[in-house]
Design an enzyme around this catalytic site. Structure first.
Site, PDB file in Angstrom:
ATOM      1  N   PRO A 156       0.831  -1.217   0.000  1.00  0.00           N
ATOM      2  CA  PRO A 156       0.000   0.000   0.000  1.00  0.00           C
ATOM      3  C   PRO A 156       0.860   1.260   0.000  1.00  0.00           C
ATOM      4  CG  PRO A 156      -0.060  -1.103   2.155  1.00  0.00           C
ATOM      5  CD  PRO A 156       0.647  -2.028   1.213  1.00  0.00           C
ATOM      6  N   GLN A 194      -6.508  -1.378   1.791  1.00  0.00           N
ATOM      7  CA  GLN A 194      -6.017  -1.239   3.162  1.00  0.00           C
ATOM      8  C   GLN A 194      -6.963  -0.297   3.908  1.00  0.00           C
ATOM      9  OE1 GLN A 194      -2.408   1.026   4.207  1.00  0.00           O
ATOM     10  NE2 GLN A 194      -1.683  -0.801   5.275  1.00  0.00           N
ATOM     11  N   TYR A 246      -0.575   4.472  13.366  1.00  0.00           N
ATOM     12  CA  TYR A 246      -1.951   4.927  13.173  1.00  0.00           C
ATOM     13  C   TYR A 246      -2.860   4.268  14.225  1.00  0.00           C
ATOM     14  CZ  TYR A 246       0.211   6.903   9.079  1.00  0.00           C
ATOM     15  OH  TYR A 246       1.050   7.619   8.253  1.00  0.00           O
ATOM     16  N   GLY A 258       7.240  -1.897  -2.343  1.00  0.00           N
ATOM     17  CA  GLY A 258       6.644  -0.581  -2.554  1.00  0.00           C
ATOM     18  C   GLY A 258       7.440   0.211  -3.573  1.00  0.00           C
ATOM     19  N   ARG A 259       8.538   0.796  -3.099  1.00  0.00           N
ATOM     20  CA  ARG A 259       9.269   1.742  -3.939  1.00  0.00           C
ATOM     21  C   ARG A 259       9.845   1.119  -5.195  1.00  0.00           C
ATOM     22  NH1 ARG A 259      12.458   3.806   1.178  1.00  0.00           N
ATOM     23  NH2 ARG A 259      12.027   1.619   1.650  1.00  0.00           N
TER      24      ARG A 259
HETATM   25  C1  FNR Z   1       4.237   3.953   1.849  1.00  0.00           C
HETATM   26  N1  FNR Z   1       3.976   2.986   2.821  1.00  0.00           N
HETATM   27  C2  FNR Z   1       2.679   2.819   3.264  1.00  0.00           C
HETATM   28  N2  FNR Z   1       2.393   1.795   4.127  1.00  0.00           N
HETATM   29  C3  FNR Z   1       1.124   1.530   4.475  1.00  0.00           C
HETATM   30  O1  FNR Z   1       0.889   0.598   5.238  1.00  0.00           O
HETATM   31  N3  FNR Z   1       0.093   2.279   3.991  1.00  0.00           N
HETATM   32  C4  FNR Z   1       0.298   3.339   3.135  1.00  0.00           C
HETATM   33  O2  FNR Z   1      -0.650   3.965   2.670  1.00  0.00           O
HETATM   34  C5  FNR Z   1       1.651   3.652   2.807  1.00  0.00           C
HETATM   35  N4  FNR Z   1       1.941   4.712   2.005  1.00  0.00           N
HETATM   36  C6  FNR Z   1       3.204   4.838   1.446  1.00  0.00           C
HETATM   37  C7  FNR Z   1       3.445   5.769   0.433  1.00  0.00           C
HETATM   38  C8  FNR Z   1       4.674   5.806  -0.216  1.00  0.00           C
HETATM   39  C9  FNR Z   1       4.892   6.775  -1.351  1.00  0.00           C
HETATM   40  C10 FNR Z   1       5.703   4.924   0.188  1.00  0.00           C
HETATM   41  C11 FNR Z   1       7.047   4.919  -0.512  1.00  0.00           C
HETATM   42  C12 FNR Z   1       5.485   4.030   1.214  1.00  0.00           C
HETATM   43  C13 FNR Z   1       5.009   1.999   3.186  1.00  0.00           C
HETATM   44  C14 FNR Z   1       5.106   0.918   2.122  1.00  0.00           C
HETATM   45  O3  FNR Z   1       3.910   0.147   2.045  1.00  0.00           O
HETATM   46  C15 FNR Z   1       6.277  -0.058   2.413  1.00  0.00           C
HETATM   47  O4  FNR Z   1       6.008  -0.760   3.590  1.00  0.00           O
HETATM   48  C16 FNR Z   1       7.609   0.661   2.539  1.00  0.00           C
HETATM   49  O5  FNR Z   1       7.789   1.589   1.489  1.00  0.00           O
HETATM   50  C17 FNR Z   1       8.784  -0.313   2.588  1.00  0.00           C
HETATM   51  O6  FNR Z   1       8.819  -1.111   1.432  1.00  0.00           O
HETATM   52  P1  FNR Z   1       9.773  -0.758   0.148  1.00  0.00           P
HETATM   53  O7  FNR Z   1       9.300   0.558  -0.399  1.00  0.00           O
HETATM   54  O8  FNR Z   1      11.188  -0.678   0.664  1.00  0.00           O
HETATM   55  O9  FNR Z   1       9.544  -1.898  -0.788  1.00  0.00           O
END
Ligand code: FNR
Length: 360
Positions: free
Chosen positions: A23, A99, A181, A322-323
């Site tokens: 998410p 989510q 949260y 994510g990223r």
């Molecule tokens: C997030 N992450 C995040 N997590 C979540 O539980 N709900 C959300 O809405 C968001 N929003 C969000 C926006 C953006 C732009 C980023 C980059 C990240 C966290 C995301 O789901 C993830 O757990 C982390 O980014 C770590 O994983 P990666 O990016 O290293 O693969």
């Protein structure tokens, strides 16, 4: 065949692979209604081969948004806007998750690219926040401690959001109990200092989350997968530890949840966490061991080989990224090629010429 590209069945749903989009808030909705930005953003991951795409945190009530530009699922207009996007995801062969979220004391804040930071005041379009106790997140406005009646209303809002999610066509529901949260705030002794049945012991602090698992399971029926996203640790003195969260994960599984999606931290600004490739995998492994339930790992997992190794080690059953999906929306196609999967069965036929050209 790799484990990453092996199907996974959870209740009535079969995921075609185990590489899923985490998410990610886009801070681009108006009045909680998703739009063309979200549509293209989410559908591109389906063209790119992801087995499941989980929406950004979708607020179950307006005051549960992190920022005024968050997505929501508290009315029918929002439900119908999500439904359009789900149709596109399904048409591209992927599954869609939502989510469900409430930001608690971290609600009503400026979004990352607003040029501002901290809480949005009521006069600038923000709102009063609510949390288990009236303890502020460092630098944010103080929340009001929720009454028992407000907790009951919140449970009803999650139930209604789950109903709208299923009606919109979502295949998976995830409860957001991570990143500081509302549901995480109830779990952690640093943010929950209530003396009623919602605070004190771990069992009491987990009461709201467990109630929501039961209520959402009741609302969506026996066939739909239900995930919970946890922060495995607060990474701060006196906060939640992985052992605490592993016990709660076991309880959620007994109450009707299917999978723990294991992240970390976000509860307090003074957290201390070392970030690097696969930095949360050990937490997922421990939660998987103690809960005995399906677990997903997330956090700087950026190649097919790395993802496959996590699954082969038995540390997790699925991978969220994510990223890496933002850098390369076709990350799943790339990972499949890296792992030697047959492109004909994974790449969209419309794109297969690009694969052949690349391998020429
Ligand atoms: C997030 N992450 C995040 N997590 C979540 O539980 N709900 C959300 O809405 C968001 N929003 C969000 C926006 C953006 C732009 C980023 C980059 C990240 C966290 C995301 O789901 C993830 O757990 C982390 O980014 C770590 O994983 P990666 O990016 O290293 O693969």
């Amino acid at each position: 065949m790799s484990l990453l590209f092996s199907p996974l069945s959870v209740r009535d749903v079969t995921f075609k692979n185990r590489l899923w989009v985490a998410p990610m808030c886009q801070y681009s909705a108006e009045d909680g209604v998703v739009n063309d930005w979200h549509h293209v953003h989410l559908a591109q991951f389906a063209s790119g081969g992801a087995g499941l795409i989980v929406s950004e945190a979708a607020a179950v009530v307006p005051e549960g948004r992190i920022s005024p530009r968050d997505a929501g699922i508290w009315n029918d207009e929002q439900r119908d806007a999500w439904a359009n996007i789900i149709t596109s995801i399904h048409a591209r062969g992927s599954l869609a998750g939502i989510q469900l979220a409430h930001a608690g004391r971290k609600a009503s804040t400026w979004w990352p690219f607003s040029g501002r930071s901290g809480s949005v005041s009521v006069s600038e379009g923000g709102w009063d926040t609510a949390a288990p106790s009236d303890i502020a997140y460092e630098g944010f406005t103080s929340p009001k401690a929720m009454t028992s009646a407000e907790i009951a209303t919140t449970v009803d809002a999650f139930r209604a959001a789950a109903r709208r999610s299923v009606d919109a066509g979502f295949d998976v529901i995830e409860l957001h109990a991570a990143h500081g949260y509302l549901l995480h705030e109830f779990l952690s002794p640093l943010s929950n200092q209530r003396t009623d049945e919602w605070g004190g012991s771990l069992e009491n602090r987990a009461r709201l989350l467990l109630e929501l698992v039961r209520v959402v399971r009741d609302e969506v029926g026996a066939g739909a997968p239900l995930f919970v996203r946890f922060s495995a640790t607060d990474a701060a003195p006196g906060g939640l530890t992985t052992e605490d969260v592993a016990i709660v994960a076991r309880w959620t599984s007994e109450a009707g949840a299917d999978l723990s999606d294991v992240s970390t931290a976000g509860l307090v600004a003074h957290q201390a966490i070392a970030i690097g490739p696969g930095y949360q995998v050990a937490h997922a492994a421990r939660i998987r061991e103690v809960s005995g339930a399906l677990t997903a790992a997330v956090g700087i997992i950026t190649s097919g080989g790395q993802a496959e190794q996590i699954l082969q080690s038995g540390d997790a059953d699925a991978i969220f990224a994510g990223r890496e999906f933002l850098r390369d929306p076709h990350f799943a196609l790339r990972a499949a090629s890296e792992l030697g999967e047959d492109p004909e069965s994974i790449w969209p036929p419309q794109y297969i010429r690009a694969y052949r050209a690349a391998s020429m």
